[in-house]
Design an enzyme around this catalytic site. Structure first.
Site, PDB file in Angstrom:
ATOM      1  N   ARG A  66       0.701  -1.146   0.045  1.00  0.00           N
ATOM      2  CA  ARG A  66       0.098  -0.029   0.108  1.00  0.00           C
ATOM      3  C   ARG A  66       0.996   1.182  -0.042  1.00  0.00           C
ATOM      4  O   ARG A  66       2.102   1.145   0.200  1.00  0.00           O
ATOM      5  CB  ARG A  66      -1.088   0.035   1.211  1.00  0.00           C
ATOM      6  CG  ARG A  66      -0.607  -0.681   2.214  1.00  0.00           C
ATOM      7  CD  ARG A  66       0.502  -0.134   3.144  1.00  0.00           C
ATOM      8  NE  ARG A  66       0.094   1.265   3.323  1.00  0.00           N
ATOM      9  CZ  ARG A  66       1.226   2.108   3.513  1.00  0.00           C
ATOM     10  NH1 ARG A  66       2.372   1.615   3.400  1.00  0.00           N
ATOM     11  NH2 ARG A  66       0.909   3.614   3.705  1.00  0.00           N
ATOM     12  N   GLY A  67       0.197   2.398  -0.237  1.00  0.00           N
ATOM     13  CA  GLY A  67       0.979   3.704  -0.457  1.00  0.00           C
ATOM     14  C   GLY A  67       1.125   4.011  -1.767  1.00  0.00           C
ATOM     15  O   GLY A  67       1.355   3.109  -2.637  1.00  0.00           O
ATOM     16  N   ALA A  68       0.819   5.192  -1.999  1.00  0.00           N
ATOM     17  CA  ALA A  68       0.553   5.511  -3.608  1.00  0.00           C
ATOM     18  C   ALA A  68       1.705   5.075  -4.494  1.00  0.00           C
ATOM     19  O   ALA A  68       1.344   4.339  -5.398  1.00  0.00           O
ATOM     20  CB  ALA A  68       0.272   6.696  -3.796  1.00  0.00           C
ATOM     21  N   ARG A 109      -7.722   0.272  -6.343  1.00  0.00           N
ATOM     22  CA  ARG A 109      -7.717   1.257  -5.499  1.00  0.00           C
ATOM     23  C   ARG A 109      -7.937   2.416  -6.210  1.00  0.00           C
ATOM     24  O   ARG A 109      -7.005   2.897  -7.124  1.00  0.00           O
ATOM     25  CB  ARG A 109      -6.667   1.262  -4.456  1.00  0.00           C
ATOM     26  CG  ARG A 109      -6.477  -0.086  -3.754  1.00  0.00           C
ATOM     27  CD  ARG A 109      -5.495   0.164  -2.481  1.00  0.00           C
ATOM     28  NE  ARG A 109      -6.203   0.900  -1.504  1.00  0.00           N
ATOM     29  CZ  ARG A 109      -5.398   1.489  -0.525  1.00  0.00           C
ATOM     30  NH1 ARG A 109      -4.136   1.302  -0.260  1.00  0.00           N
ATOM     31  NH2 ARG A 109      -6.239   2.219   0.470  1.00  0.00           N
ATOM     32  N   GLN A 215      -1.739   2.204  10.014  1.00  0.00           N
ATOM     33  CA  GLN A 215      -0.373   2.305   9.212  1.00  0.00           C
ATOM     34  C   GLN A 215       0.568   3.042  10.074  1.00  0.00           C
ATOM     35  O   GLN A 215       1.689   2.696  10.038  1.00  0.00           O
ATOM     36  CB  GLN A 215      -0.759   2.987   8.012  1.00  0.00           C
ATOM     37  CG  GLN A 215      -1.710   2.372   6.888  1.00  0.00           C
ATOM     38  CD  GLN A 215      -3.003   2.563   7.054  1.00  0.00           C
ATOM     39  OE1 GLN A 215      -3.489   2.995   8.019  1.00  0.00           O
ATOM     40  NE2 GLN A 215      -3.675   2.382   5.812  1.00  0.00           N
ATOM     41  N   ASP A 256      -2.161  10.983  -1.603  1.00  0.00           N
ATOM     42  CA  ASP A 256      -2.240  10.089  -2.600  1.00  0.00           C
ATOM     43  C   ASP A 256      -2.855  10.725  -4.256  1.00  0.00           C
ATOM     44  O   ASP A 256      -2.496  10.019  -5.172  1.00  0.00           O
ATOM     45  CB  ASP A 256      -3.618   9.214  -2.176  1.00  0.00           C
ATOM     46  CG  ASP A 256      -2.968   8.210  -1.103  1.00  0.00           C
ATOM     47  OD1 ASP A 256      -3.020   8.376   0.012  1.00  0.00           O
ATOM     48  OD2 ASP A 256      -2.951   6.820  -1.493  1.00  0.00           O
ATOM     49  N   ASN A 266      -5.346  12.682   0.912  1.00  0.00           N
ATOM     50  CA  ASN A 266      -4.449  11.667   1.751  1.00  0.00           C
ATOM     51  C   ASN A 266      -5.110  10.890   2.658  1.00  0.00           C
ATOM     52  O   ASN A 266      -6.205  11.149   2.922  1.00  0.00           O
ATOM     53  CB  ASN A 266      -3.127  12.457   2.215  1.00  0.00           C
ATOM     54  CG  ASN A 266      -2.047  11.724   2.925  1.00  0.00           C
ATOM     55  OD1 ASN A 266      -1.488  10.835   2.203  1.00  0.00           O
ATOM     56  ND2 ASN A 266      -1.694  11.793   4.144  1.00  0.00           N
ATOM     57  N   LYS A 267      -4.121   9.944   3.682  1.00  0.00           N
ATOM     58  CA  LYS A 267      -5.136   9.300   4.672  1.00  0.00           C
ATOM     59  C   LYS A 267      -6.076   9.914   5.304  1.00  0.00           C
ATOM     60  O   LYS A 267      -6.024  10.957   5.913  1.00  0.00           O
ATOM     61  CB  LYS A 267      -4.003   8.465   5.451  1.00  0.00           C
ATOM     62  CG  LYS A 267      -4.662   7.611   6.332  1.00  0.00           C
ATOM     63  CD  LYS A 267      -5.409   6.479   5.911  1.00  0.00           C
ATOM     64  CE  LYS A 267      -4.854   5.794   4.873  1.00  0.00           C
ATOM     65  NZ  LYS A 267      -6.153   4.861   4.296  1.00  0.00           N
TER      66      LYS A 267
HETATM   67  O1  MRU Z   1      -4.427   3.275   2.438  1.00  0.00           O
HETATM   68  P1  MRU Z   1      -2.871   3.325   2.181  1.00  0.00           P
HETATM   69  O2  MRU Z   1      -2.161   2.744   3.442  1.00  0.00           O
HETATM   70  O3  MRU Z   1      -2.503   3.008   0.930  1.00  0.00           O
HETATM   71  O4  MRU Z   1      -2.745   5.043   2.314  1.00  0.00           O
HETATM   72  C1  MRU Z   1      -1.426   5.559   2.101  1.00  0.00           C
HETATM   73  C2  MRU Z   1      -1.407   7.160   2.285  1.00  0.00           C
HETATM   74  O5  MRU Z   1      -2.442   7.657   2.605  1.00  0.00           O
HETATM   75  C3  MRU Z   1      -0.043   7.743   2.185  1.00  0.00           C
HETATM   76  O6  MRU Z   1       0.073   8.909   3.038  1.00  0.00           O
HETATM   77  C4  MRU Z   1       0.121   8.102   0.685  1.00  0.00           C
HETATM   78  O7  MRU Z   1      -0.273   6.992  -0.133  1.00  0.00           O
HETATM   79  C5  MRU Z   1       1.415   8.555   0.386  1.00  0.00           C
HETATM   80  S1  MRU Z   1       2.604   7.374   0.517  1.00  0.00           S
HETATM   81  C6  MRU Z   1       4.107   7.870   0.006  1.00  0.00           C
END
Ligand code: MRU
Length: 364
Positions: A66-68, A109, A215, A256, A266-267
Protein backbone atom coordinates in the site's frame (compact mmCIF):
# COMPACT_ATOMS: atom_id res chain seq x y z
CA UNK A 1 8.52 -17.39 10.90
CA UNK A 2 11.19 -17.12 13.65
CA UNK A 3 13.12 -13.87 13.95
CA UNK A 4 16.26 -15.64 12.68
CA UNK A 5 14.35 -16.83 9.61
CA UNK A 6 13.02 -13.30 9.16
CA UNK A 7 16.55 -11.91 9.20
CA UNK A 8 17.70 -14.52 6.68
CA UNK A 9 14.75 -13.71 4.49
CA UNK A 10 15.60 -10.03 4.65
CA UNK A 11 19.16 -10.73 3.61
CA UNK A 12 17.82 -12.91 0.79
CA UNK A 13 15.76 -9.90 -0.35
CA UNK A 14 18.93 -7.83 -0.45
CA UNK A 15 18.05 -5.43 2.37
CA UNK A 16 20.17 -3.59 4.91
CA UNK A 17 20.97 -0.31 3.29
CA UNK A 18 21.90 2.46 5.66
CA UNK A 19 18.93 4.68 6.55
CA UNK A 20 16.87 3.32 3.69
CA UNK A 21 14.38 1.43 5.68
CA UNK A 22 16.67 -1.54 6.30
CA UNK A 23 14.45 -3.86 4.29
CA UNK A 24 13.39 -4.51 0.72
CA UNK A 25 9.63 -4.76 0.58
CA UNK A 26 9.20 -4.95 -3.22
CA UNK A 27 11.46 -7.07 -5.40
CA UNK A 28 11.18 -8.88 -8.69
CA UNK A 29 12.98 -12.22 -8.52
CA UNK A 30 12.82 -15.49 -10.42
CA UNK A 31 9.78 -14.50 -12.44
CA UNK A 32 7.74 -13.31 -9.46
CA UNK A 33 6.91 -10.07 -7.70
CA UNK A 34 7.91 -10.61 -4.07
CA UNK A 35 6.15 -8.37 -1.55
CA UNK A 36 6.67 -7.94 2.16
CA UNK A 37 3.18 -8.60 3.55
CA UNK A 38 2.42 -5.27 5.24
CA UNK A 39 -0.81 -6.61 6.76
CA UNK A 40 1.25 -8.75 9.10
CA UNK A 41 3.71 -6.12 10.31
CA UNK A 42 5.03 -5.65 12.91
CA UNK A 43 4.26 -9.16 14.22
CA UNK A 44 5.69 -11.09 11.28
CA UNK A 45 7.98 -10.40 8.36
CA UNK A 46 6.69 -12.68 5.67
CA UNK A 47 6.81 -12.31 1.93
CA UNK A 48 4.17 -13.07 -0.66
CA UNK A 49 4.95 -14.09 -4.24
CA UNK A 50 2.74 -12.87 -7.08
CA UNK A 51 3.03 -14.51 -10.49
CA UNK A 52 0.01 -13.06 -12.28
CA UNK A 53 -1.63 -9.65 -12.53
CA UNK A 54 -4.61 -11.12 -10.67
CA UNK A 55 -2.39 -11.96 -7.71
CA UNK A 56 -0.82 -8.48 -7.82
CA UNK A 57 -4.30 -6.89 -7.96
CA UNK A 58 -5.41 -8.89 -4.94
CA UNK A 59 -2.25 -7.87 -3.04
CA UNK A 60 -2.98 -4.20 -3.79
CA UNK A 61 -6.67 -4.47 -2.87
CA UNK A 62 -6.02 -6.25 0.41
CA UNK A 63 -3.11 -3.90 1.25
CA UNK A 64 -0.30 -6.44 1.28
CA UNK A 65 1.36 -3.53 -0.51
CA UNK A 66 0.00 0.00 0.00
CA UNK A 67 1.03 3.64 -0.28
CA UNK A 68 0.54 5.54 -3.54
CA UNK A 69 3.99 5.13 -5.16
CA UNK A 70 4.35 1.51 -3.98
CA UNK A 71 1.07 0.40 -5.54
CA UNK A 72 2.10 2.09 -8.78
CA UNK A 73 5.37 0.15 -8.74
CA UNK A 74 3.53 -3.11 -7.98
CA UNK A 75 1.15 -2.46 -10.89
CA UNK A 76 4.12 -1.88 -13.20
CA UNK A 77 5.52 -5.30 -12.27
CA UNK A 78 2.02 -6.79 -12.61
CA UNK A 79 1.87 -5.67 -16.24
CA UNK A 80 5.38 -7.02 -16.87
CA UNK A 81 4.26 -10.38 -15.42
CA UNK A 82 1.28 -10.49 -17.81
CA UNK A 83 3.53 -9.79 -20.79
CA UNK A 84 5.85 -12.64 -19.81
CA UNK A 85 3.03 -15.12 -19.07
CA UNK A 86 1.33 -14.51 -22.45
CA UNK A 87 4.41 -14.06 -24.66
CA UNK A 88 4.21 -17.64 -25.99
CA UNK A 89 0.64 -17.05 -27.25
CA UNK A 90 1.65 -14.52 -29.89
CA UNK A 91 1.44 -10.75 -30.26
CA UNK A 92 -2.35 -10.32 -30.47
CA UNK A 93 -3.14 -12.54 -27.51
CA UNK A 94 -0.37 -10.89 -25.49
CA UNK A 95 -1.71 -7.40 -26.21
CA UNK A 96 -5.26 -8.45 -25.36
CA UNK A 97 -4.00 -9.89 -22.06
CA UNK A 98 -2.14 -6.65 -21.35
CA UNK A 99 -5.30 -4.57 -21.89
CA UNK A 100 -7.10 -6.89 -19.46
CA UNK A 101 -4.28 -6.58 -16.91
CA UNK A 102 -4.43 -2.78 -17.10
CA UNK A 103 -8.18 -2.93 -16.36
CA UNK A 104 -7.79 -5.43 -13.51
CA UNK A 105 -5.00 -3.47 -11.83
CA UNK A 106 -6.76 -0.16 -12.39
CA UNK A 107 -9.87 -1.44 -10.59
CA UNK A 108 -8.07 -2.08 -7.29
CA UNK A 109 -7.81 1.25 -5.45
CA UNK A 110 -9.33 4.43 -6.91
CA UNK A 111 -7.69 7.32 -5.02
CA UNK A 112 -3.91 6.99 -5.43
CA UNK A 113 -3.21 8.45 -8.85
CA UNK A 114 0.26 6.89 -9.02
CA UNK A 115 -1.48 3.59 -9.78
CA UNK A 116 -3.01 5.02 -12.96
CA UNK A 117 0.15 6.96 -13.78
CA UNK A 118 2.21 3.74 -13.68
CA UNK A 119 -0.33 1.70 -15.68
CA UNK A 120 -0.50 4.47 -18.28
CA UNK A 121 3.28 4.58 -18.54
CA UNK A 122 3.51 0.81 -19.08
CA UNK A 123 0.64 0.71 -21.58
CA UNK A 124 1.91 3.64 -23.59
CA UNK A 125 5.13 1.66 -24.06
CA UNK A 126 3.01 -1.28 -25.27
CA UNK A 127 1.21 1.02 -27.72
CA UNK A 128 4.44 2.41 -29.13
CA UNK A 129 6.44 -0.82 -29.29
CA UNK A 130 6.47 -3.08 -32.34
CA UNK A 131 8.71 -5.65 -30.65
CA UNK A 132 8.04 -9.37 -30.77
CA UNK A 133 6.22 -10.77 -27.68
CA UNK A 134 9.32 -12.05 -25.84
CA UNK A 135 11.19 -8.81 -26.44
CA UNK A 136 8.17 -6.75 -25.35
CA UNK A 137 8.03 -8.74 -22.11
CA UNK A 138 11.73 -7.96 -21.46
CA UNK A 139 11.19 -4.28 -22.24
CA UNK A 140 8.24 -4.04 -19.84
CA UNK A 141 10.17 -5.68 -17.03
CA UNK A 142 13.02 -3.25 -17.62
CA UNK A 143 10.57 -0.34 -17.54
CA UNK A 144 8.98 -1.57 -14.30
CA UNK A 145 12.43 -1.87 -12.69
CA UNK A 146 13.32 1.62 -13.91
CA UNK A 147 10.14 3.07 -12.37
CA UNK A 148 11.00 1.31 -9.12
CA UNK A 149 14.57 2.65 -9.04
CA UNK A 150 13.50 6.10 -10.14
CA UNK A 151 10.96 6.31 -7.34
CA UNK A 152 13.69 5.61 -4.79
CA UNK A 153 15.82 8.42 -6.27
CA UNK A 154 12.84 10.79 -6.35
CA UNK A 155 12.14 10.10 -2.68
CA UNK A 156 15.75 10.91 -1.72
CA UNK A 157 15.46 14.22 -3.52
CA UNK A 158 12.12 14.99 -1.80
CA UNK A 159 13.66 14.04 1.52
CA UNK A 160 16.68 16.29 1.09
CA UNK A 161 14.62 19.24 -0.16
CA UNK A 162 12.04 18.86 2.61
CA UNK A 163 14.60 18.50 5.39
CA UNK A 164 15.76 22.03 4.63
CA UNK A 165 12.33 23.36 5.68
CA UNK A 166 12.55 21.91 9.17
CA UNK A 167 13.84 23.80 12.18
CA UNK A 168 16.87 22.49 14.11
CA UNK A 169 16.22 19.59 16.53
CA UNK A 170 12.48 19.61 15.96
CA UNK A 171 9.65 17.23 16.83
CA UNK A 172 7.78 16.23 13.69
CA UNK A 173 4.35 14.65 13.54
CA UNK A 174 3.37 12.33 10.70
CA UNK A 175 0.21 10.43 9.83
CA UNK A 176 -0.30 7.04 8.19
CA UNK A 177 2.80 5.62 6.48
CA UNK A 178 4.44 7.62 3.72
CA UNK A 179 7.78 5.99 4.37
CA UNK A 180 9.96 3.44 2.64
CA UNK A 181 7.15 0.88 2.83
CA UNK A 182 4.83 3.15 0.84
CA UNK A 183 7.34 3.90 -1.93
CA UNK A 184 10.21 2.35 -3.90
CA UNK A 185 12.34 3.08 -0.83
CA UNK A 186 13.22 5.95 1.57
CA UNK A 187 9.72 7.47 1.58
CA UNK A 188 8.15 10.85 0.78
CA UNK A 189 7.12 12.26 4.17
CA UNK A 190 9.27 9.46 5.58
CA UNK A 191 12.11 10.66 3.35
CA UNK A 192 11.85 14.20 4.77
CA UNK A 193 12.03 12.67 8.24
CA UNK A 194 14.99 10.41 7.32
CA UNK A 195 16.98 13.23 5.72
CA UNK A 196 16.02 15.56 8.59
CA UNK A 197 17.21 13.03 11.15
CA UNK A 198 20.47 12.51 9.25
CA UNK A 199 21.02 16.30 9.24
CA UNK A 200 20.27 16.69 12.95
CA UNK A 201 17.06 18.61 12.33
CA UNK A 202 14.63 15.92 13.47
CA UNK A 203 14.93 14.96 17.13
CA UNK A 204 11.88 12.74 17.41
CA UNK A 205 8.78 11.77 15.44
CA UNK A 206 5.24 11.74 16.79
CA UNK A 207 3.38 9.02 14.88
CA UNK A 208 -0.43 8.93 14.78
CA UNK A 209 -1.65 5.36 15.03
CA UNK A 210 -3.97 6.02 12.03
CA UNK A 211 -7.28 4.32 12.65
CA UNK A 212 -8.66 2.08 11.29
CA UNK A 213 -5.86 0.25 9.46
CA UNK A 214 -3.13 1.41 11.87
CA UNK A 215 -0.49 2.22 9.27
CA UNK A 216 1.13 4.62 11.76
CA UNK A 217 1.31 2.21 14.68
CA UNK A 218 2.10 -0.91 12.68
CA UNK A 219 4.23 0.42 9.83
CA UNK A 220 5.69 3.89 10.49
CA UNK A 221 6.63 3.13 14.09
CA UNK A 222 8.20 -0.13 12.85
CA UNK A 223 10.23 1.30 9.99
CA UNK A 224 11.48 4.40 11.85
CA UNK A 225 12.46 2.29 14.86
CA UNK A 226 14.47 0.04 12.57
CA UNK A 227 16.44 3.08 11.48
CA UNK A 228 16.86 4.08 15.15
CA UNK A 229 14.83 7.27 14.63
CA UNK A 230 13.09 8.08 17.95
CA UNK A 231 9.33 7.54 17.75
CA UNK A 232 6.53 8.62 20.08
CA UNK A 233 3.34 6.77 19.18
CA UNK A 234 0.04 8.55 19.90
CA UNK A 235 -3.58 7.81 19.06
CA UNK A 236 -5.12 10.05 16.40
CA UNK A 237 -7.21 11.87 18.99
CA UNK A 238 -4.11 12.99 20.93
CA UNK A 239 -2.66 15.15 18.14
CA UNK A 240 -4.58 18.33 19.12
CA UNK A 241 -3.48 18.00 22.74
CA UNK A 242 0.17 17.52 21.70
CA UNK A 243 0.01 20.63 19.48
CA UNK A 244 -1.63 22.59 22.30
CA UNK A 245 1.27 21.64 24.59
CA UNK A 246 3.75 22.90 22.00
CA UNK A 247 5.23 19.44 21.49
CA UNK A 248 4.96 19.52 17.67
CA UNK A 249 7.17 21.82 15.58
CA UNK A 250 6.10 20.65 12.11
CA UNK A 251 3.78 18.15 10.43
CA UNK A 252 4.82 16.21 7.32
CA UNK A 253 2.46 13.87 5.48
CA UNK A 254 2.33 12.18 2.08
CA UNK A 255 -0.40 12.34 -0.57
CA UNK A 256 -2.41 9.98 -2.72
CA UNK A 257 -3.44 12.63 -5.21
CA UNK A 258 -2.87 16.36 -5.47
CA UNK A 259 -5.44 18.24 -7.54
CA UNK A 260 -4.52 21.02 -9.97
CA UNK A 261 -5.51 23.68 -7.41
CA UNK A 262 -3.26 22.11 -4.74
CA UNK A 263 -5.98 20.32 -2.72
CA UNK A 264 -4.51 17.14 -1.26
CA UNK A 265 -6.13 13.72 -0.87
CA UNK A 266 -4.36 11.67 1.78
CA UNK A 267 -5.15 9.16 4.52
CA UNK A 268 -8.32 9.88 6.47
CA UNK A 269 -7.47 12.18 9.36
CA UNK A 270 -5.02 14.35 7.41
CA UNK A 271 -7.56 17.18 6.94
CA UNK A 272 -8.20 17.39 10.66
CA UNK A 273 -4.47 17.60 11.35
CA UNK A 274 -4.05 20.40 8.82
CA UNK A 275 -6.82 22.47 10.44
CA UNK A 276 -5.32 21.88 13.89
CA UNK A 277 -1.88 22.82 12.61
CA UNK A 278 -3.17 26.16 11.34
CA UNK A 279 -4.88 26.88 14.66
CA UNK A 280 -1.66 26.16 16.56
CA UNK A 281 0.74 27.87 14.14
CA UNK A 282 2.45 24.58 13.26
CA UNK A 283 3.74 24.37 9.66
CA UNK A 284 1.94 21.70 7.65
CA UNK A 285 3.93 20.14 4.78
CA UNK A 286 2.90 17.63 2.13
CA UNK A 287 5.65 15.58 0.48
CA UNK A 288 4.81 13.87 -2.81
CA UNK A 289 6.41 13.05 -6.16
CA UNK A 290 5.14 14.92 -9.21
CA UNK A 291 3.55 11.61 -10.31
CA UNK A 292 1.02 12.22 -7.50
CA UNK A 293 -0.12 15.53 -9.05
CA UNK A 294 -3.21 15.04 -11.19
CA UNK A 295 -3.92 18.06 -13.36
CA UNK A 296 -7.11 16.33 -14.58
CA UNK A 297 -8.60 16.66 -11.09
CA UNK A 298 -9.19 20.40 -11.02
CA UNK A 299 -10.00 20.48 -7.29
CA UNK A 300 -10.22 18.09 -4.38
CA UNK A 301 -13.92 17.40 -4.94
CA UNK A 302 -12.99 15.75 -8.27
CA UNK A 303 -10.85 13.10 -6.55
CA UNK A 304 -12.57 9.73 -6.06
CA UNK A 305 -12.43 8.67 -2.42
CA UNK A 306 -12.11 4.97 -1.73
CA UNK A 307 -14.51 3.44 0.79
CA UNK A 308 -13.20 0.34 2.55
CA UNK A 309 -15.03 -2.54 4.24
CA UNK A 310 -16.90 -1.74 7.46
CA UNK A 311 -15.14 -4.61 9.20
CA UNK A 312 -11.98 -2.48 9.41
CA UNK A 313 -13.86 -0.10 11.75
CA UNK A 314 -15.97 -2.67 13.59
CA UNK A 315 -12.80 -4.41 14.74
CA UNK A 316 -9.39 -3.50 16.10
CA UNK A 317 -6.49 -5.75 15.16
CA UNK A 318 -8.99 -8.41 14.13
CA UNK A 319 -10.89 -8.26 17.47
CA UNK A 320 -14.53 -7.04 17.27
CA UNK A 321 -15.05 -3.74 19.14
CA UNK A 322 -18.55 -2.82 17.95
CA UNK A 323 -21.91 -4.57 17.71
CA UNK A 324 -21.87 -7.13 14.94
CA UNK A 325 -23.16 -5.69 11.68
CA UNK A 326 -23.47 -2.08 12.94
CA UNK A 327 -23.52 0.40 10.02
CA UNK A 328 -20.14 1.91 9.24
CA UNK A 329 -18.88 4.69 6.98
CA UNK A 330 -15.22 4.02 6.19
CA UNK A 331 -13.70 6.53 3.74
CA UNK A 332 -10.00 5.70 3.40
CA UNK A 333 -8.95 9.26 2.48
CA UNK A 334 -9.96 12.87 2.98
CA UNK A 335 -9.17 16.07 1.12
CA UNK A 336 -7.18 18.89 2.69
CA UNK A 337 -7.91 22.23 0.99
CA UNK A 338 -4.76 23.82 -0.47
CA UNK A 339 -5.01 26.83 1.85
CA UNK A 340 -3.99 24.64 4.80
CA UNK A 341 -0.85 23.33 3.08
CA UNK A 342 2.16 25.51 3.83
CA UNK A 343 4.32 23.81 1.21
CA UNK A 344 4.15 20.95 -1.25
CA UNK A 345 7.56 19.26 -1.44
CA UNK A 346 8.22 17.45 -4.72
CA UNK A 347 11.40 16.13 -6.34
CA UNK A 348 11.28 19.15 -8.67
CA UNK A 349 11.03 21.78 -5.98
CA UNK A 350 8.93 23.21 -3.20
CA UNK A 351 5.66 24.98 -4.05
CA UNK A 352 4.01 27.36 -1.61
CA UNK A 353 0.51 27.71 -3.00
CA UNK A 354 -0.48 29.94 -0.07
CA UNK A 355 1.94 32.48 -1.53
CA UNK A 356 0.38 32.34 -4.98
CA UNK A 357 2.72 29.81 -6.61
CA UNK A 358 1.10 27.33 -8.98
CA UNK A 359 1.67 23.65 -9.56
CA UNK A 360 2.29 24.35 -13.26
CA UNK A 361 5.65 25.89 -12.39
CA UNK A 362 6.69 22.63 -10.70
CA UNK A 363 5.51 20.42 -13.54
CA UNK A 364 7.26 22.41 -16.29
O1 MRU B 1 -4.42 3.30 2.41
P1 MRU B 1 -2.94 3.45 2.25
O2 MRU B 1 -2.15 2.86 3.38
O3 MRU B 1 -2.46 3.03 0.90
O4 MRU B 1 -2.74 5.04 2.35
C1 MRU B 1 -1.46 5.55 2.22
C2 MRU B 1 -1.41 7.02 2.40
O5 MRU B 1 -2.40 7.69 2.63
C3 MRU B 1 -0.08 7.67 2.19
O6 MRU B 1 0.05 8.81 2.98
C4 MRU B 1 0.07 8.07 0.72
O7 MRU B 1 -0.21 7.00 -0.12
C5 MRU B 1 1.43 8.57 0.42
S1 MRU B 1 2.59 7.26 0.38
C6 MRU B 1 4.12 7.92 0.03
Amino acid sequence: MSSREAVNERIRMGGNKELEGNFHHIAFRDGALVLLDQRKLPREETYLECRTEGEVAEAVKTMVVRGAPAIGIAAGYGIALTAACHAHKGADAQREALEGAARTLGATRPTAVNLFWAIEKMMSHVDKSDSAPEALADELLRLAREMHEEDAAVCRRIGDLGAGLLPERCSVLTHCNAGALATGSYGTAGGVIRSGFRDGRVREVYVDETRPFLQGARLTAWELSRDSIPVVLITDSMAAHCMGLGRIDAIVVGADRVAANGDVANKIGTYGLAVLAREHGVPFYVAAPTSTIDMESKRGADIPIEERPGEEVRSFGGVPVAPEGVRVYNPAFDVTPARFVDALITEKGVARLTEGESLDSILD
